[in-house]
Write a protein that holds these residues in place. Structure first.
Motif, PDB file in Angstrom:
ATOM      1  N   ALA A  10     -33.379   4.995  46.604  1.00 15.19           N
ATOM      2  CA  ALA A  10     -33.078   4.317  47.869  1.00 15.19           C
ATOM      3  C   ALA A  10     -31.627   3.846  47.963  1.00 15.19           C
ATOM      4  N   ILE A  11     -31.071   3.373  46.852  1.00 13.71           N
ATOM      5  CA  ILE A  11     -29.703   2.823  46.907  1.00 13.71           C
ATOM      6  C   ILE A  11     -28.627   3.818  46.502  1.00 13.71           C
ATOM      7  N   ASN A  12     -29.014   5.028  46.139  1.00 11.34           N
ATOM      8  CA  ASN A  12     -28.045   6.005  45.635  1.00 11.34           C
ATOM      9  C   ASN A  12     -27.171   6.562  46.758  1.00 11.34           C
ATOM     10  N   HIS A  13     -26.211   5.744  47.198  1.00 13.00           N
ATOM     11  CA  HIS A  13     -25.253   6.124  48.239  1.00 13.00           C
ATOM     12  C   HIS A  13     -23.861   5.708  47.768  1.00 13.00           C
ATOM     13  N   PRO A  14     -22.833   6.479  48.151  1.00 11.47           N
ATOM     14  CA  PRO A  14     -21.482   6.131  47.688  1.00 11.47           C
ATOM     15  C   PRO A  14     -20.991   4.782  48.215  1.00 11.47           C
ATOM     16  N   LYS A  15     -21.455   4.386  49.416  1.00 18.30           N
ATOM     17  CA  LYS A  15     -21.027   3.109  49.977  1.00 18.30           C
ATOM     18  C   LYS A  15     -22.266   2.379  50.479  1.00 18.30           C
ATOM     19  N   ILE A  16     -22.375   1.120  50.084  1.00 22.32           N
ATOM     20  CA  ILE A  16     -23.526   0.312  50.489  1.00 22.32           C
ATOM     21  C   ILE A  16     -23.015  -0.843  51.339  1.00 22.32           C
ATOM     22  N   LYS A  17     -23.678  -1.054  52.478  1.00 17.15           N
ATOM     23  CA  LYS A  17     -23.282  -2.133  53.384  1.00 17.15           C
ATOM     24  C   LYS A  17     -23.591  -3.487  52.742  1.00 17.15           C
ATOM     25  N   GLU A  18     -22.679  -4.438  52.949  1.00 22.49           N
ATOM     26  CA  GLU A  18     -22.870  -5.773  52.392  1.00 22.49           C
ATOM     27  C   GLU A  18     -24.160  -6.393  52.936  1.00 22.49           C
ATOM     28  N   GLY A  19     -24.851  -7.123  52.082  1.00 19.82           N
ATOM     29  CA  GLY A  19     -26.094  -7.768  52.494  1.00 19.82           C
ATOM     30  C   GLY A  19     -26.499  -8.791  51.457  1.00 19.82           C
ATOM     31  N   GLN A  20     -27.752  -9.204  51.511  1.00 21.88           N
ATOM     32  CA  GLN A  20     -28.273 -10.170  50.546  1.00 21.88           C
ATOM     33  C   GLN A  20     -28.960  -9.414  49.406  1.00 21.88           C
ATOM     34  N   PHE A  21     -28.297  -9.363  48.264  1.00 16.69           N
ATOM     35  CA  PHE A  21     -28.854  -8.647  47.120  1.00 16.69           C
ATOM     36  C   PHE A  21     -29.161  -9.588  45.959  1.00 16.69           C
ATOM     37  N   ASP A  22     -29.158 -10.916  46.214  1.00 13.51           N
ATOM     38  CA  ASP A  22     -29.403 -11.901  45.157  1.00 13.51           C
ATOM     39  C   ASP A  22     -30.741 -11.642  44.457  1.00 13.51           C
ATOM     40  N   GLU A  23     -31.783 -11.526  45.273  1.00 14.89           N
ATOM     41  CA  GLU A  23     -33.142 -11.342  44.749  1.00 14.89           C
ATOM     42  C   GLU A  23     -33.232 -10.054  43.939  1.00 14.89           C
ATOM     43  N   LEU A  24     -32.654  -8.994  44.462  1.00  9.60           N
ATOM     44  CA  LEU A  24     -32.656  -7.690  43.798  1.00  9.60           C
ATOM     45  C   LEU A  24     -31.925  -7.774  42.450  1.00  9.60           C
ATOM     46  N   ASN A  45     -28.926   1.616  35.433  1.00 10.76           N
ATOM     47  CA  ASN A  45     -28.435   2.630  36.379  1.00 10.76           C
ATOM     48  C   ASN A  45     -28.396   2.075  37.798  1.00 10.76           C
ATOM     49  N   CYS A  46     -29.420   1.299  38.170  1.00  8.38           N
ATOM     50  CA  CYS A  46     -29.474   0.690  39.509  1.00  8.38           C
ATOM     51  C   CYS A  46     -28.327  -0.298  39.699  1.00  8.38           C
ATOM     52  N   ILE A  47     -28.063  -1.099  38.671  1.00  9.65           N
ATOM     53  CA  ILE A  47     -26.953  -2.067  38.752  1.00  9.65           C
ATOM     54  C   ILE A  47     -25.633  -1.315  38.916  1.00  9.65           C
ATOM     55  N   GLU A  48     -25.476  -0.229  38.163  1.00 12.68           N
ATOM     56  CA  GLU A  48     -24.245   0.566  38.260  1.00 12.68           C
ATOM     57  C   GLU A  48     -24.065   1.119  39.676  1.00 12.68           C
ATOM     58  N   ILE A  49     -25.126   1.693  40.240  1.00 14.52           N
ATOM     59  CA  ILE A  49     -25.068   2.266  41.594  1.00 14.52           C
ATOM     60  C   ILE A  49     -24.739   1.175  42.613  1.00 14.52           C
ATOM     61  N   LEU A  50     -25.408   0.037  42.481  1.00 15.68           N
ATOM     62  CA  LEU A  50     -25.200  -1.084  43.400  1.00 15.68           C
ATOM     63  C   LEU A  50     -23.754  -1.593  43.315  1.00 15.68           C
ATOM     64  N   ALA A  51     -23.256  -1.751  42.091  1.00 12.60           N
ATOM     65  CA  ALA A  51     -21.888  -2.255  41.901  1.00 12.60           C
ATOM     66  C   ALA A  51     -20.860  -1.270  42.469  1.00 12.60           C
ATOM     67  N   LYS A  52     -21.096   0.024  42.245  1.00  9.99           N
ATOM     68  CA  LYS A  52     -20.157   1.029  42.769  1.00  9.99           C
ATOM     69  C   LYS A  52     -20.245   1.119  44.285  1.00  9.99           C
ATOM     70  N   GLY A  53     -21.452   0.977  44.832  1.00 12.55           N
ATOM     71  CA  GLY A  53     -21.650   1.069  46.282  1.00 12.55           C
ATOM     72  C   GLY A  53     -21.091  -0.129  47.029  1.00 12.55           C
ATOM     73  N   LEU A  54     -21.276  -1.314  46.463  1.00  8.60           N
ATOM     74  CA  LEU A  54     -20.794  -2.538  47.121  1.00  8.60           C
ATOM     75  C   LEU A  54     -19.321  -2.812  46.836  1.00  8.60           C
ATOM     76  N   LYS A  55     -18.778  -2.172  45.832  1.00  9.84           N
ATOM     77  CA  LYS A  55     -17.389  -2.370  45.393  1.00  9.84           C
ATOM     78  C   LYS A  55     -17.085  -3.852  45.159  1.00  9.84           C
ATOM     79  N   LYS A  56     -16.048  -4.392  45.799  1.00  6.52           N
ATOM     80  CA  LYS A  56     -15.628  -5.783  45.557  1.00  6.52           C
ATOM     81  C   LYS A  56     -16.694  -6.800  45.999  1.00  6.52           C
ATOM     82  N   SER A  57     -17.562  -6.409  46.919  1.00  6.79           N
ATOM     83  CA  SER A  57     -18.612  -7.324  47.397  1.00  6.79           C
ATOM     84  C   SER A  57     -19.625  -7.643  46.304  1.00  6.79           C
ATOM     85  N   PHE A  58     -19.667  -6.825  45.254  1.00 10.23           N
ATOM     86  CA  PHE A  58     -20.633  -7.048  44.175  1.00 10.23           C
ATOM     87  C   PHE A  58     -20.223  -8.206  43.270  1.00 10.23           C
ATOM     88  N   ALA A  59     -18.967  -8.628  43.362  1.00  8.79           N
ATOM     89  CA  ALA A  59     -18.416  -9.650  42.460  1.00  8.79           C
ATOM     90  C   ALA A  59     -19.288 -10.907  42.390  1.00  8.79           C
TER      91      ALA A  59
END
Length: 182
Positions: A10-24, A45-59
């Motif tokens: 579901a999250i395997n996309h090059p760019k992920i729109k910013e949102g609420q991912f705290d719970e996830l 792997n999911c954390i890696e995909i999420l971090a790469k997709g959200l870029k700086k927003s993952f901080a």
């Protein structure tokens, strides 16, 4: 494991729109404690995909996931530590060197030699990829921690400590490093 596989698809996309991912992120961090290493790898792997997709927003999620991942570096199976390492690298790319340093230095003192070694390797990768040079205070704390590693009984630990010093030396140059290399 199946839920994580679905999440990964579901999250395997090059760019992920910013949102609420705290719970996830809290759920993925909890997966790091799982006894099943397949769950740990997929969560990493999911954390890696999420971090790469959200870029700086993952901080903002770094503090949730980094500690449990580094704690799990004790895993003997190389494929698991590789997955966690890749996830840590993606998390690091979304933050700054200063944000991660304190936590990394804590893990360099870990009682488990495997955690200590993998944390050292992570520090080396961070130093090699960072865009900002560490401050003099950061240089001192990194040099002190890696100098301690030079006294370890295992050769791989000593080599990793020496590589940290060498990488730091390459970044900072001779003059700032002279006092630490004595």
């Amino acid at each position: 494991k199946e839920a994580l596989d679905d999440l990964q698809k579901a999250i395997n996309h090059p760019k992920i729109k910013e949102g609420q991912f705290d719970e996830l992120c809290r759920g993925l961090a909890k997966c790091m404690k799982d006894a099943n290493i397949a769950v740990v790898s997929t969560a990493a792997n999911c954390i890696e995909i999420l971090a790469k997709g959200l870029k700086k927003s993952f901080a903002k999620y770094r503090s949730i996931v980094m500690n449990p991942m580094m704690e799990r570096l004790k895993e003997k199976k190389q494929s698991v530590t590789d997955a966690i390492g890749a996830a840590l690298d993606a998390v690091f790319a979304s933050t700054s060197f200063a944000d991660c340093l304190e936590e990394i230095l804590e893990f360099l003192k870990h009682k488990n030699p495997q955690v200590k070694l993998e944390s050292t390797r992570f520090l080396i990768r961070c130093l090699k990829t960072t865009r900002e040079a560490p401050s003099p205070a950061e240089v001192k704390s990194i040099a002190d921690a890696s100098t301690k590693l030079l006294t370890e009984s295992q050769e791989v630990q000593r080599s990793a400590g020496a590589e940290v010093l060498g990488t730091l030396w390459k970044i900072m140059g001779d003059r700032p490093m002279a006092s630490h290399l004595d």
